[in-house]
Design a protein around this motif. Sequence first.
Motif, PDB file in Angstrom:
ATOM      1  N   PHE A 269      32.801  38.074  35.001  1.00  0.00           N
ATOM      2  CA  PHE A 269      33.650  37.660  36.119  1.00  0.00           C
ATOM      3  C   PHE A 269      33.276  38.450  37.365  1.00  0.00           C
ATOM      4  O   PHE A 269      32.892  39.616  37.279  1.00  0.00           O
ATOM      5  CB  PHE A 269      35.126  37.900  35.780  1.00  0.00           C
ATOM      6  CG  PHE A 269      35.649  36.962  34.724  1.00  0.00           C
ATOM      7  CD1 PHE A 269      36.037  35.674  35.071  1.00  0.00           C
ATOM      8  CD2 PHE A 269      35.726  37.356  33.400  1.00  0.00           C
ATOM      9  CE1 PHE A 269      36.517  34.798  34.096  1.00  0.00           C
ATOM     10  CE2 PHE A 269      36.194  36.487  32.426  1.00  0.00           C
ATOM     11  CZ  PHE A 269      36.589  35.209  32.774  1.00  0.00           C
ATOM     12  N   SER A 270      33.413  37.781  38.528  1.00  0.00           N
ATOM     13  CA  SER A 270      33.110  38.508  39.762  1.00  0.00           C
ATOM     14  C   SER A 270      34.235  39.507  40.044  1.00  0.00           C
ATOM     15  O   SER A 270      35.390  39.270  39.698  1.00  0.00           O
ATOM     16  CB  SER A 270      32.919  37.546  40.931  1.00  0.00           C
ATOM     17  OG  SER A 270      33.822  36.478  40.829  1.00  0.00           O
ATOM     18  N   PRO A 271      33.895  40.645  40.657  1.00  0.00           N
ATOM     19  CA  PRO A 271      34.891  41.684  40.900  1.00  0.00           C
ATOM     20  C   PRO A 271      36.045  41.169  41.762  1.00  0.00           C
ATOM     21  O   PRO A 271      35.832  40.326  42.630  1.00  0.00           O
ATOM     22  CB  PRO A 271      34.123  42.766  41.657  1.00  0.00           C
ATOM     23  CG  PRO A 271      32.681  42.441  41.501  1.00  0.00           C
ATOM     24  CD  PRO A 271      32.590  40.972  41.226  1.00  0.00           C
ATOM     25  N   SER A 272      37.262  41.643  41.482  1.00  0.00           N
ATOM     26  CA  SER A 272      38.431  41.194  42.227  1.00  0.00           C
ATOM     27  C   SER A 272      39.438  42.322  42.325  1.00  0.00           C
ATOM     28  O   SER A 272      39.097  43.490  42.139  1.00  0.00           O
ATOM     29  CB  SER A 272      39.020  39.968  41.534  1.00  0.00           C
ATOM     30  OG  SER A 272      40.169  39.520  42.206  1.00  0.00           O
ATOM     31  N   ILE A 273      40.706  41.966  42.569  1.00  0.00           N
ATOM     32  CA  ILE A 273      41.762  42.968  42.667  1.00  0.00           C
ATOM     33  C   ILE A 273      41.991  43.650  41.320  1.00  0.00           C
ATOM     34  O   ILE A 273      41.612  43.115  40.275  1.00  0.00           O
ATOM     35  CB  ILE A 273      43.088  42.326  43.156  1.00  0.00           C
ATOM     36  CG1 ILE A 273      43.505  41.166  42.238  1.00  0.00           C
ATOM     37  CG2 ILE A 273      42.962  41.854  44.590  1.00  0.00           C
ATOM     38  CD1 ILE A 273      44.871  40.587  42.582  1.00  0.00           C
TER      39      ILE A 273
ATOM     40  N   ARG B  59      43.407  41.849  38.192  1.00  0.00           N
ATOM     41  CA  ARG B  59      42.643  40.841  37.462  1.00  0.00           C
ATOM     42  C   ARG B  59      42.033  41.475  36.204  1.00  0.00           C
ATOM     43  O   ARG B  59      41.303  42.458  36.292  1.00  0.00           O
ATOM     44  CB  ARG B  59      41.504  40.341  38.370  1.00  0.00           C
ATOM     45  CG  ARG B  59      40.999  38.982  38.006  1.00  0.00           C
ATOM     46  CD  ARG B  59      39.585  38.964  37.487  1.00  0.00           C
ATOM     47  NE  ARG B  59      39.231  37.589  37.125  1.00  0.00           N
ATOM     48  CZ  ARG B  59      39.610  37.031  35.976  1.00  0.00           C
ATOM     49  NH1 ARG B  59      40.325  37.712  35.104  1.00  0.00           N
ATOM     50  NH2 ARG B  59      39.280  35.793  35.705  1.00  0.00           N
TER      51      ARG B  59
ATOM     52  N   THR C 136      39.760  42.602  33.137  1.00  0.00           N
ATOM     53  CA  THR C 136      38.330  42.593  32.853  1.00  0.00           C
ATOM     54  C   THR C 136      38.184  42.702  31.340  1.00  0.00           C
ATOM     55  O   THR C 136      39.084  43.189  30.657  1.00  0.00           O
ATOM     56  CB  THR C 136      37.616  43.773  33.520  1.00  0.00           C
ATOM     57  OG1 THR C 136      38.277  44.973  33.121  1.00  0.00           O
ATOM     58  CG2 THR C 136      37.660  43.655  35.044  1.00  0.00           C
TER      59      THR C 136
ATOM     60  N   ASP D 216      41.402  24.883  41.933  1.00  0.00           N
ATOM     61  CA  ASP D 216      42.199  25.637  42.910  1.00  0.00           C
ATOM     62  C   ASP D 216      42.162  24.885  44.223  1.00  0.00           C
ATOM     63  O   ASP D 216      41.084  24.683  44.759  1.00  0.00           O
ATOM     64  CB  ASP D 216      41.589  27.034  43.071  1.00  0.00           C
ATOM     65  CG  ASP D 216      42.326  27.849  44.110  1.00  0.00           C
ATOM     66  OD1 ASP D 216      43.484  27.511  44.410  1.00  0.00           O
ATOM     67  OD2 ASP D 216      41.743  28.827  44.607  1.00  0.00           O
TER      68      ASP D 216
ATOM     69  N   ARG E 116      45.892  32.520  42.187  1.00  0.00           N
ATOM     70  CA  ARG E 116      45.669  33.929  42.545  1.00  0.00           C
ATOM     71  C   ARG E 116      45.014  34.680  41.393  1.00  0.00           C
ATOM     72  O   ARG E 116      45.088  34.277  40.240  1.00  0.00           O
ATOM     73  CB  ARG E 116      47.003  34.596  42.893  1.00  0.00           C
ATOM     74  CG  ARG E 116      47.614  34.065  44.180  1.00  0.00           C
ATOM     75  CD  ARG E 116      48.569  35.084  44.763  1.00  0.00           C
ATOM     76  NE  ARG E 116      47.873  36.339  45.033  1.00  0.00           N
ATOM     77  CZ  ARG E 116      48.452  37.541  45.010  1.00  0.00           C
ATOM     78  NH1 ARG E 116      49.722  37.653  44.708  1.00  0.00           N
ATOM     79  NH2 ARG E 116      47.758  38.620  45.262  1.00  0.00           N
ATOM     80  N   ASP E 117      44.393  35.835  41.728  1.00  0.00           N
ATOM     81  CA  ASP E 117      43.843  36.717  40.694  1.00  0.00           C
ATOM     82  C   ASP E 117      44.904  37.676  40.170  1.00  0.00           C
ATOM     83  O   ASP E 117      44.658  38.465  39.268  1.00  0.00           O
ATOM     84  CB  ASP E 117      42.654  37.516  41.242  1.00  0.00           C
ATOM     85  CG  ASP E 117      41.350  36.732  41.125  1.00  0.00           C
ATOM     86  OD1 ASP E 117      41.364  35.655  40.489  1.00  0.00           O
ATOM     87  OD2 ASP E 117      40.332  37.187  41.676  1.00  0.00           O
ATOM     88  N   HIS E 118      46.082  37.615  40.759  1.00  0.00           N
ATOM     89  CA  HIS E 118      47.199  38.470  40.356  1.00  0.00           C
ATOM     90  C   HIS E 118      47.655  38.047  38.953  1.00  0.00           C
ATOM     91  O   HIS E 118      48.093  36.928  38.752  1.00  0.00           O
ATOM     92  CB  HIS E 118      48.318  38.308  41.392  1.00  0.00           C
ATOM     93  CG  HIS E 118      49.501  39.168  41.131  1.00  0.00           C
ATOM     94  ND1 HIS E 118      50.543  39.274  42.010  1.00  0.00           N
ATOM     95  CD2 HIS E 118      49.811  39.954  40.087  1.00  0.00           C
ATOM     96  CE1 HIS E 118      51.447  40.096  41.519  1.00  0.00           C
ATOM     97  NE2 HIS E 118      51.033  40.512  40.347  1.00  0.00           N
TER      98      HIS E 118
END
Lengths: 200, 314
Positions: free
Chosen positions: A6-10, A13, A15, A155, A169-171
């Motif tokens: 997965f691409s980096p996020s908050i 999210r 991992t 989305d 959201r990535d939340h």
Amino acid sequence: MPRTEFSPSIASRPTYAPLRPHGAAPALMLADAEGAEALLELAAADPAVMDRAHLIYIPAGAAHGPRLRDLGAKMYHEAPSFSAALERYRKALLDAKMGTQLYLAGTEGLIGQGLAEALAAGLPADAIQSEHRGSIARRMQCVHCKGITENVTTDPFTCSHCGLTLFVRDHFSRRLGAFQGVCVDAETPGIVPEMKEIKA
Amino acid sequence: MSALELRVAAVEPLSPLVTRFRFEHPAGAALPLFSGGAHIVVEMPDAGVLRRNAYSLISDPMDGSGYEIAVRREDAGRGGSRFMHTQVKPGDTLRVTAPINLFSLDLRAKKHVLIGGGIGITPFLAQLRQLTRLQMPFELHYAARSRAEAAGLALLPDLPQIHVHISEEGNRMDLGAILSGQPLGTHVYTCGPEGLIAAVDDTAARLGWPKGALHSEAFLSPPPGTPFTVTLKSGRTIEVGPHQSLLEALEAAEVEVNWSCRGGACGRCETGVSACHGRIEHHDHWLSDEEKAAQTKIMPCVSRFTGEMLTLDL
Ligand code: FES
């Protein structure tokens, strides 16, 4: 199907690291669809990991069942869906003793729900490993009506309960095992960004 | 540090080495409530030296009518416990800090297993009251060498969840048996000598327990050592005596340093080191191994120094 990057996020999210065997410690394993491949690799790394394992598998159309069964887990069970497996999974958590390792593998919906149940049962987060495999569809909670929509792949998407158009959201809520969806056109009703496919 | 001036309301020997002290507000006012595992720091003006020792509260956390502590007399120690045993009388006034908790219960746990060795039983006496009030499942294991030394016996309620292990009577604590088969969501708390804490950690690791379920508090008092000198930014030098901690020496010289636990656990006194020609003897549980090796930080409440020169960021 290989492990998903997965691409980096908050920070919220989740991992997922590759599963690593904890020897012959008592284990509870829960996997769906392509998650089976993560367990196959885990057992290849150390076959002893299956000695005291209770493995629950939700094939969801995948054909890995027979190979998983052959790994020789102490208990092996297949279920057609997470909700069908839930009763057994909860009982396994209830009966488990400290020292039990939990391995979760497959979609984020499965990992999220498996994690939420395990934390509620008292298993500390550092006894839980998870590895993502297969579909990157998300389990989304509508923050407005609180309804959960499974298998969201676009989305924005439409809440299956209240019908609002929600931004993905990535939340992530560990308690609910779901990502949060927020109304995308609250300030400009009807003006909705173009629908895109969710990326990893 | 918010301090309270309290009156000594009772002094009661519990065993040849352990005495209970009760403190109350001189005007009868209610004291701040606390949570099980909290400690207070007692100030002891002892013949020109101001000592400060931390003691776990053993009274009911929800009872503001007084604070109680149990002090074990350490004749080889630096004098704090001896002062409490020989100088403090009912009616005296002592300054203590408000309660601070560095060893609280994890209330997400489904069950709590408390393991106390010797005087390490103290924080659990308050936690027991809290657990009983919350009606949470628990078990307590108290290990002591002999019945005569087991001061905790006088303070423990008679409950089936409480197990006493007296090694002299051949009833040693079997950690493997205690930690096996505990239900999911059990947390373990250990207080006592370092050896007991290490043994619990080892046994738990062998049984596959995750570290997040293990909690411990070591009774760390500043170890004595050879005298040394530190240099401040201003160039001023401070001498640290053999039975004095660096923190005490700084305080005696009126150099301001933050502190809370005075036992190397809370991190409040962390002080930067700008030059180190020698070796810092780190005794704390706060700095990581890498930080200790780098010799750029020191915890003055417990750590010492040997070598030519140590310059602090003070
Ligand atoms: S005062 Fe707590 S670590 Fe020094």
